[in-house]
Design a protein around this motif. Structure first.
Motif, mmCIF file in Angstrom:
data_model
loop_
_atom_site.group_PDB
_atom_site.id
_atom_site.type_symbol
_atom_site.label_atom_id
_atom_site.label_comp_id
_atom_site.label_asym_id
_atom_site.label_seq_id
_atom_site.Cartn_x
_atom_site.Cartn_y
_atom_site.Cartn_z
ATOM 1 N N ARG A 14 0.961 -1.163 0.066
ATOM 2 C CA ARG A 14 -0.152 -0.091 0.041
ATOM 3 C C ARG A 14 0.979 1.339 0.007
ATOM 4 O O ARG A 14 0.552 2.226 -0.767
ATOM 5 C CB ARG A 14 -0.968 0.029 1.234
ATOM 6 C CG ARG A 14 -1.754 0.958 1.573
ATOM 7 C CD ARG A 14 -3.010 1.157 0.679
ATOM 8 N NE ARG A 14 -3.113 1.692 -0.811
ATOM 9 C CZ ARG A 14 -3.474 1.358 -1.736
ATOM 10 N NH1 ARG A 14 -4.245 0.025 -1.615
ATOM 11 N NH2 ARG A 14 -3.386 1.657 -2.937
ATOM 12 N N LEU A 17 2.374 1.858 -3.768
ATOM 13 C CA LEU A 17 1.082 2.122 -4.603
ATOM 14 C C LEU A 17 0.790 3.752 -4.376
ATOM 15 O O LEU A 17 0.572 4.207 -5.114
ATOM 16 C CB LEU A 17 -0.065 1.271 -4.386
ATOM 17 C CG LEU A 17 -0.100 -0.038 -5.215
ATOM 18 C CD1 LEU A 17 -1.279 -0.805 -4.842
ATOM 19 C CD2 LEU A 17 0.126 0.211 -6.542
ATOM 20 N N ASP A 18 0.696 4.051 -2.807
ATOM 21 C CA ASP A 18 0.343 5.324 -2.543
ATOM 22 C C ASP A 18 1.387 6.400 -3.024
ATOM 23 O O ASP A 18 0.964 7.366 -3.790
ATOM 24 C CB ASP A 18 -0.019 5.358 -1.112
ATOM 25 C CG ASP A 18 -1.345 4.857 -0.755
ATOM 26 O OD1 ASP A 18 -2.173 4.292 -1.761
ATOM 27 O OD2 ASP A 18 -1.405 4.696 0.517
ATOM 28 N N ALA A 21 1.377 6.589 -6.976
ATOM 29 C CA ALA A 21 -0.023 7.420 -7.393
ATOM 30 C C ALA A 21 0.374 8.679 -7.024
ATOM 31 O O ALA A 21 0.008 9.761 -8.024
ATOM 32 C CB ALA A 21 -1.193 7.032 -6.786
ATOM 33 N N ILE A 62 -2.555 0.612 -10.311
ATOM 34 C CA ILE A 62 -3.251 1.729 -9.748
ATOM 35 C C ILE A 62 -4.638 1.900 -10.625
ATOM 36 O O ILE A 62 -5.477 2.381 -10.099
ATOM 37 C CB ILE A 62 -2.315 2.846 -10.038
ATOM 38 C CG1 ILE A 62 -1.092 2.998 -8.627
ATOM 39 C CG2 ILE A 62 -3.079 4.344 -9.983
ATOM 40 C CD1 ILE A 62 0.113 3.922 -9.118
ATOM 41 N N GLU A 65 -7.325 -0.322 -9.360
ATOM 42 C CA GLU A 65 -7.829 0.330 -8.003
ATOM 43 C C GLU A 65 -8.683 1.530 -8.476
ATOM 44 O O GLU A 65 -9.639 1.747 -7.807
ATOM 45 C CB GLU A 65 -6.717 0.538 -6.955
ATOM 46 C CG GLU A 65 -6.027 -0.405 -6.555
ATOM 47 C CD GLU A 65 -5.041 -0.169 -5.235
ATOM 48 O OE1 GLU A 65 -4.751 1.168 -5.121
ATOM 49 O OE2 GLU A 65 -4.789 -1.040 -4.322
ATOM 50 N N ALA A 66 -8.105 2.309 -9.158
ATOM 51 C CA ALA A 66 -8.988 3.463 -9.602
ATOM 52 C C ALA A 66 -10.433 3.096 -10.344
ATOM 53 O O ALA A 66 -11.356 3.661 -9.830
ATOM 54 C CB ALA A 66 -8.248 4.445 -10.612
ATOM 55 N N ARG A 103 -4.733 8.637 -0.997
ATOM 56 C CA ARG A 103 -3.347 8.426 -1.118
ATOM 57 C C ARG A 103 -2.587 9.662 -1.016
ATOM 58 O O ARG A 103 -1.540 10.010 -1.706
ATOM 59 C CB ARG A 103 -3.104 8.006 -2.666
ATOM 60 C CG ARG A 103 -3.932 6.626 -2.971
ATOM 61 C CD ARG A 103 -3.382 6.285 -4.143
ATOM 62 N NE ARG A 103 -3.890 5.053 -4.603
ATOM 63 C CZ ARG A 103 -5.222 4.801 -5.052
ATOM 64 N NH1 ARG A 103 -5.912 5.648 -5.385
ATOM 65 N NH2 ARG A 103 -5.842 3.376 -5.254
ATOM 66 N N TYR A 110 -6.535 13.474 -7.356
ATOM 67 C CA TYR A 110 -6.933 12.165 -7.596
ATOM 68 C C TYR A 110 -7.997 11.954 -8.828
ATOM 69 O O TYR A 110 -7.705 11.097 -9.524
ATOM 70 C CB TYR A 110 -8.003 11.818 -6.269
ATOM 71 C CG TYR A 110 -8.337 10.138 -6.253
ATOM 72 C CD1 TYR A 110 -7.368 9.329 -6.387
ATOM 73 C CD2 TYR A 110 -9.510 9.972 -6.098
ATOM 74 C CE1 TYR A 110 -7.731 7.876 -6.675
ATOM 75 C CE2 TYR A 110 -10.125 8.368 -6.210
ATOM 76 C CZ TYR A 110 -8.941 7.677 -6.479
ATOM 77 O OH TYR A 110 -9.272 6.319 -6.424
#
Length: 206
Positions: A14, A17-18, A21, A62, A65-66, A103, A110
Motif C-alpha cells: 500500500r 502504490l500510494d 500514485a 493503480i 484500483e481506480a 493516497r 485524485y
C-alpha cells in the motif's frame, strides 16, 4: 529469520502504490521514473521490485484500483432500497469517491489520476482490457438498476436500459473530468443539474 506477517506485506504494498500514485499525479505516468517512486516511498529498489516488476506494473495496479473505486462507489450507492433517483444516486457516487483525501492527494489531484488512467488505455492493451472488463460489469449492474426504475413505474419503457446506464456512467465520468481540469466541480452542482433536467415537462415541448 522471523516470518513477515501478511499485514506487513499488505502495508508495504500500500505504501508503494500510494507513493507511486502521488508521483504519477504530479508528473504524469511518462514523466515519472522508477527513481522518482523510490525517492517518494523511501525504499530501496529491491524492496519495491519485490512487489512490482516495474513502472508498467505499478500503473496497471493503480488503474485497477481506480476503476474499482468508481465501480464500488456506484454499487454502494445503488444498494439502497428502494434505489434513489439518478440525481441522488450520482451525488452519492461522487461523494463516496472523493470523500476526504485519497493516497495523500486532494480530490482534484485524485480526479486527475483517474483521467490519466483512462487516457493510458489508448496506449496499453493491458489497461484497456482491465478497464473494458470493469466498464462492462458497471454497465450491466446499472442496466439492472434501470430495470428496477422501470418496474417501479418511474421510467418509460421505450429507452433501452443499457442506453440509460451508459448515460449515467458518462455523467459521473464528466464530473471527474471537470474536477480534474477545473477543480470547481461539486456533487451539489451535478445533483441540481440532473434534478433540473428530470423536471422538464416534455409534453410542452412536443
Amino acid at each position: 529469520m522471523a516470518r513477515v506477517s501478511q499485514a506487513h506485506l499488505d502495508a508495504r504494498r500500500r505504501q508503494i502504490l500510494d507513493g507511486a500514485a502521488r508521483c504519477f499525479a504530479r508528473k504524469g505516468f511518462h514523466g515519472t521514473s522508477m527513481q522518482d517512486v523510490l525517492h517518494e516511498v523511501g525504499l530501496s529498489a529491491g524492496a519495491v521490485y519485490r512487489y512490482f516488476s516495474g513502472k508498467d506494473d505499478l500503473i496497471a495496479a493503480i488503474a485497477g484500483e481506480a476503476v474499482g473505486s468508481v465501480r464500488q462507489a456506484f454499487e454502494e450507492a445503488a444498494r439502497v432500497s428502494p434505489p434513489p433517483t439518478p440525481d441522488v444516486l450520482i451525488g452519492r457516487v461522487t461523494r463516496t469517491l472523493f470523500s476526504g483525501e485519497s493516497r495523500g492527494m486532494d480530490r482534484r489531484a485524485y480526479a486527475g489520476l483517474i483521467v490519466q488512467v483512462w487516457s493510458e488505455t489508448l496506449r496499453s492493451e493491458r489497461l484497456a482490457a482491465t478497464l473494458g472488463e470493469a466498464y462492462a460489469g458497471l454497465r450491466l449492474a446499472w442496466a439492472e438498476l434501470v430495470e428496477v426504475y422501470r418496474e417501479a413505474g418511474i421510467l418509460a419503457a421505450g429507452v433501452p436500459s443499457d442506453h440509460v446506464a451508459r448515460t449515467l456512467i458518462a455523467t459521473a465520468q464528466g464530473f471527474i473530468v471537470q474536477l480534474a481540469m477545473f477543480g470547481d466541480a461539486a456533487p451539489e452542482v451535478l445533483e441540481n443539474g440532473l434534478r433540473g433536467l428530470m423536471s422538464m415537462d416534455l409534453q410542452k415541448i412536443s
